[in-house]
Design an enzyme around this catalytic site. Structure first.
Site, PDB file in Angstrom:
ATOM      1  N   HIS A 122       0.809  -1.226   0.000  1.00  0.00           N
ATOM      2  CA  HIS A 122       0.000   0.000   0.000  1.00  0.00           C
ATOM      3  C   HIS A 122       0.840   1.274   0.000  1.00  0.00           C
ATOM      4  O   HIS A 122       0.290   2.373  -0.087  1.00  0.00           O
ATOM      5  CB  HIS A 122      -1.005  -0.006   1.168  1.00  0.00           C
ATOM      6  CG  HIS A 122      -0.434   0.350   2.506  1.00  0.00           C
ATOM      7  ND1 HIS A 122      -0.521   1.614   3.025  1.00  0.00           N
ATOM      8  CD2 HIS A 122       0.231  -0.380   3.422  1.00  0.00           C
ATOM      9  CE1 HIS A 122       0.051   1.635   4.217  1.00  0.00           C
ATOM     10  NE2 HIS A 122       0.514   0.434   4.478  1.00  0.00           N
TER      11      HIS A 122
ATOM     12  N   THR B 243      -4.936 -18.711   5.223  1.00  0.00           N
ATOM     13  CA  THR B 243      -5.355 -18.714   3.828  1.00  0.00           C
ATOM     14  C   THR B 243      -4.854 -17.457   3.117  1.00  0.00           C
ATOM     15  O   THR B 243      -4.982 -16.346   3.628  1.00  0.00           O
ATOM     16  CB  THR B 243      -6.894 -18.789   3.738  1.00  0.00           C
ATOM     17  OG1 THR B 243      -7.306 -20.030   4.316  1.00  0.00           O
ATOM     18  CG2 THR B 243      -7.367 -18.718   2.300  1.00  0.00           C
TER      19      THR B 243
ATOM     20  N   CYS C 286       1.660   5.333  11.754  1.00  0.00           N
ATOM     21  CA  CYS C 286       1.632   4.300  12.784  1.00  0.00           C
ATOM     22  C   CYS C 286       1.931   4.874  14.160  1.00  0.00           C
ATOM     23  O   CYS C 286       1.738   4.214  15.161  1.00  0.00           O
ATOM     24  CB  CYS C 286       2.620   3.193  12.459  1.00  0.00           C
ATOM     25  SG  CYS C 286       2.158   2.274  10.996  1.00  0.00           S
TER      26      CYS C 286
END
Lengths: 516, 516
Positions: free
Chosen positions: B216, B252, B340
């Protein structure tokens, strides 16, 4: 029109029919979820942790999704943490509870039929001194509550219990499990991955402390999970870094996936309302299978204790790898068990916990239905199984003992080794083999290099992947395809002499026919 | 048309202009990536771990993306593991290296300007006995290689080095760092999150052992990262469970995200070719800022040592919270530092490592440009800054000492507390406050309950969030908006007497105007 042409057409249509009966492995993304996600991908890129307008909008969308997820599972929004998958959720809980209690308290009790993401994490923690006790299940797969009462003690800080099992569909009395745990001061992790949309989920009512969820089992996207931490239950993050998720899960939020998860959760009620239809299809499947093979054994419990969509069936005398391959060849997707266990050649730990032999486990298929399946899908699937049982299978199987020097060095044999790279690193393969690079099982890209005038001997570690590839090659018109039954494992065991002498010699790596 | 209407229109257009200058926080998803991802979401749902046709297709797509990512960073496909984000990648490496070497070898050396996902993981491991030493940087932010030579020893098993810093853009001589580490038998983790598309990345050439990436930051989707593990370097999975990613990362695979990451990596060359244009815009920004405020200080190093898109600037005497809020009010997105770190009221650790005072750090803005920015964007941004510096700001700031009983209990004051829930749990708020539920900073949904005829006093923990909300309310036409400067932290410190006596009394939780 000639008969051959008609036969070809029949084959063609058969091969193009698609029946998906593996919804416990994953589900297609629903239209509504697709739309919501596309909207985010095209228009909303703000980092939810930033402070300006478009970022605040993103943060708002995360909170809306959190409320949607919470609403679908009977939790408060503040109790939901978004993770990258249920595997991460399960890992995080087991680590956090251990960090909180261990070494003051040492014991975790688990069922033997948990998902690998619980069992393998527990095995990892055992190496650090955590004591893991397995509480048995009965023949239907239900946790023995009397045994749990016996095993649990003041040293036990966590009980791991899969609410609905992915392989057989057995549903636990999670409320009773939580009641016992609570009475002994232990916390409960409820793996709820298979539950939403299939059975009602009521986390507050159940009284569990932690729960794991995954969007992609629920017609949502892959790569997003949720973790429920009951208000007040101890927790510490698994991933350290930024302040995302209230400081409990670092890493930039996967906004489109989170929005997709929320949207998927809005369909939970509709899915639950659809359960009776799914259950009726499941009954039809049982009935038809019993007709096709009267000695088949249903491993799933009675309806009242079972997910409406899940059916585990053993076909005595029939290797599941072969049956799955034939079903795949004719467009039907089923599995032997958990997708996460694929590649593991050990027979299913879940089935073995039910007292099913390793041999029977290798003869077992899991069917898991979804909301778009029809009665015609069921009937077609059983027809393919019936054909397979009647011996109408085009691939030759060769036992490992037969793969000797005359086969290995035969000019007329082309050995195709389809092992994934990590298996290739683990041990050597057949001499003169042609290997497929990458992790891929797909041989589409190498067809030009696989000669049609030779016998193709397909090999893999356990004989499961190779049989799928064998059927694929057969479908592509290869006249002579042979599968090494039991795979390289079996060959090494039976022909250790040849392995010592020849393995790894003259290996060729295939290159894609055209750059991808 | 009356003058008032013209003024209104002018304001309206200003407010709707959008300039995004926070590409180091995240980037919009490119059209091509969107298309690829939509294709997967609509048509490809097979679980890459399953064996049947649609699943094999999914597995193939994962491998194609792996080759695309590897190709963009100078690695082999087999050395790339997909993770959920770079935070996970960094966490996984630090844990894996420690598990392999500790306690036989005990020391990790880090720069002081790493991302929180490295520094906070190191802090976590310190509690288990791992020795963490910080190697200083010089005034430009470059790692002191002489100091590294001095600190590194046979006990050192890992060196953590951020290749390009997210806050100032400083680029390290990673090749030299790797050479020193290698000479002492230590491994190197290169945090490469900000590098691809901005500077050439050549992992094999650099000689590092591990590297972290995130889609991203590169016009790809949020929620997918990659981890490079050099062939032969020790590694063990952070997440335990299924056999995905060659047994190195359970869970997954997020197929659409992985495909999106691969597609984004195909643009790396184009992005690199665009770098000179970005650098020219950055020069224009520096020039214009120097005109607007001659005493502003550039914290980023010289061009040769800096990312082409990143500029850290200190505006002496100007609180960055206020400047960011004003920019946001007029549609410009910038940040104070790492997204962050948002919510962390401590001044940037990166800037402090450069020798910048805490006060100057609170007066610092990071601009990070992207491929769609124009000269007009730069000029508009500087115009807004110029306006702000000239005192044309509509929000009143109130010092914490002034918030006394007569304000707290004033009928004409409406106290709006926009703390996120975890901060609410940490300590009590102002008496008579109205709190916004959820993690959200958005007050759009509560406007009907916020009276226009009162003075609105907006508060948050540190005074940063509240100033954004204050400007938002001002933009929505609230005539009297006041922001508590320094936030509740400052108020508690200054007015401990009032906190003891009144905090937490008569708090009201707002409900959304309409259900979301």
């Amino acid at each position: 029109m000639e008969i051959e042409n008609l036969a070809f057409l029949k084959h063609f249509f058969r091969f193009n029919r698609r029946v998906y009966l593996d919804h416990n492995a994953t589900t297609p993304v629903s239209r509504r979820v697709q739309r919501e996600m596309t909207r985010v991908l095209t228009s909303h890129y703000g980092n939810p942790s930033s402070l300006y307008g478009i970022a605040r909008k993103s943060a708002e969308m995360v909170e809306k999704a959190r409320r949607q997820v919470a609403g679908a599972v009977g939790a408060d929004a503040a109790e939901i943490i978004f993770t990258s998958c249920a595997t991460e959720s399960n890992n995080a809980v087991v680590h956090a509870a251990s960090a909180h209690f261990f070494p003051g308290r040492k014991k975790i009790i688990t069922t033997p039929i948990e998902h690998p993401s619980v069992l393998n994490t527990l095995a990892h923690l055992q190496t650090r001194g955590v004591v893991v006790e397995v509480c048995p299940v009965d023949g239907r797969g239900r946790l023995r509550l009397d045994e749990l009462e016996r095993q649990i003690d003041a040293d036990t800080f966590l009980v791991c219990c899969i609410v609905a099992n992915n392989e057989t569909g057995v549903i636990q009395d999670i409320r009773a499990v939580a009641e016992i745990a609570q009475r002994h001061g232990a916390l409960v992790l409820a793996d709820c991955v298979q539950a939403p949309g299939k059975i009602p989920v009521d986390l507050h009512g159940w009284g569990v402390d932690y729960a794991a969820f995954s969007a992609h089992k629920l017609y949502g996207p892959k790569g997003i999970g949720a973790l429920y931490v009951k208000q007040g239950s101890p927790f510490e993050p698994l991933l350290h870094g930024g302040h995302q998720e209230g400081g409990l899960r670092a890493g930039t939020e996967s906004l489109h996936n989170i929005v997709g998860f929320g949207a998927a959760c809005q369909d939970v009620k509709t899915l639950l309302a659809h359960a009776p239809e799914t259950r009726a299809l499941r009954r039809r499947l049982i009935e038809r299978l019993k007709q096709a093979k009267p000695d088949c054994v249903i491993n799933s419990p009675e309806e009242a204790e079972c997910l409406p969509n899940t059916l585990s069936v053993t076909f005595p005398g029939v290797e599941n790898a072969e049956l799955m391959a034939m079903l795949d060849f004719r467009g039907v997707a089923v599995s032997a068990g958990s997708a996460c266990s694929t590649g593991d050649d050990a027979p299913s730990h879940v089935l073995q916990a039910l007292g099913i032999s390793a041999q029977a486990a290798r003869q077992t298929i899991r069917f898991s239905l979804g909301r778009d399946n029809t009665a015609a899908d069921i009937d077609y699937t059983v027809r393919v199984i019936r054909d397979t049982l009647a011996g109408r299978t085009p691939v030759v199987n060769m036992g490992p003992a037969l793969v000797n020097e005359s086969i290995l060095f035969d000019e007329g044999t082309f050995i195709l080794d389809v092992r994934p790279p990590d298996d290739r690193r683990r041990y050597k393969g057949l001499p003169n083999a042609h290997e497929v690079p990458g992790f891929s099982l797909t041989v589409e890209k190498y067809l030009k290099q696989i000669p049609r005038d030779k016998r193709i001997l397909v090999v893999c570690p356990g004989g499961g992947l190779s049989v799928m590839v064998s059927y694929y090659l057969k479908a592509k018109g290869y006249p002579r395809v042979t599968n090494l039954r039991g795979g390289l494992d079996a060959w090494r065991a039976r022909r250790g002499d040849l392995y010592q002498k020849y393995a790894g010699q003259n290996i060729q790596m295939l290159e894609p026919d055209e750059a991808g």
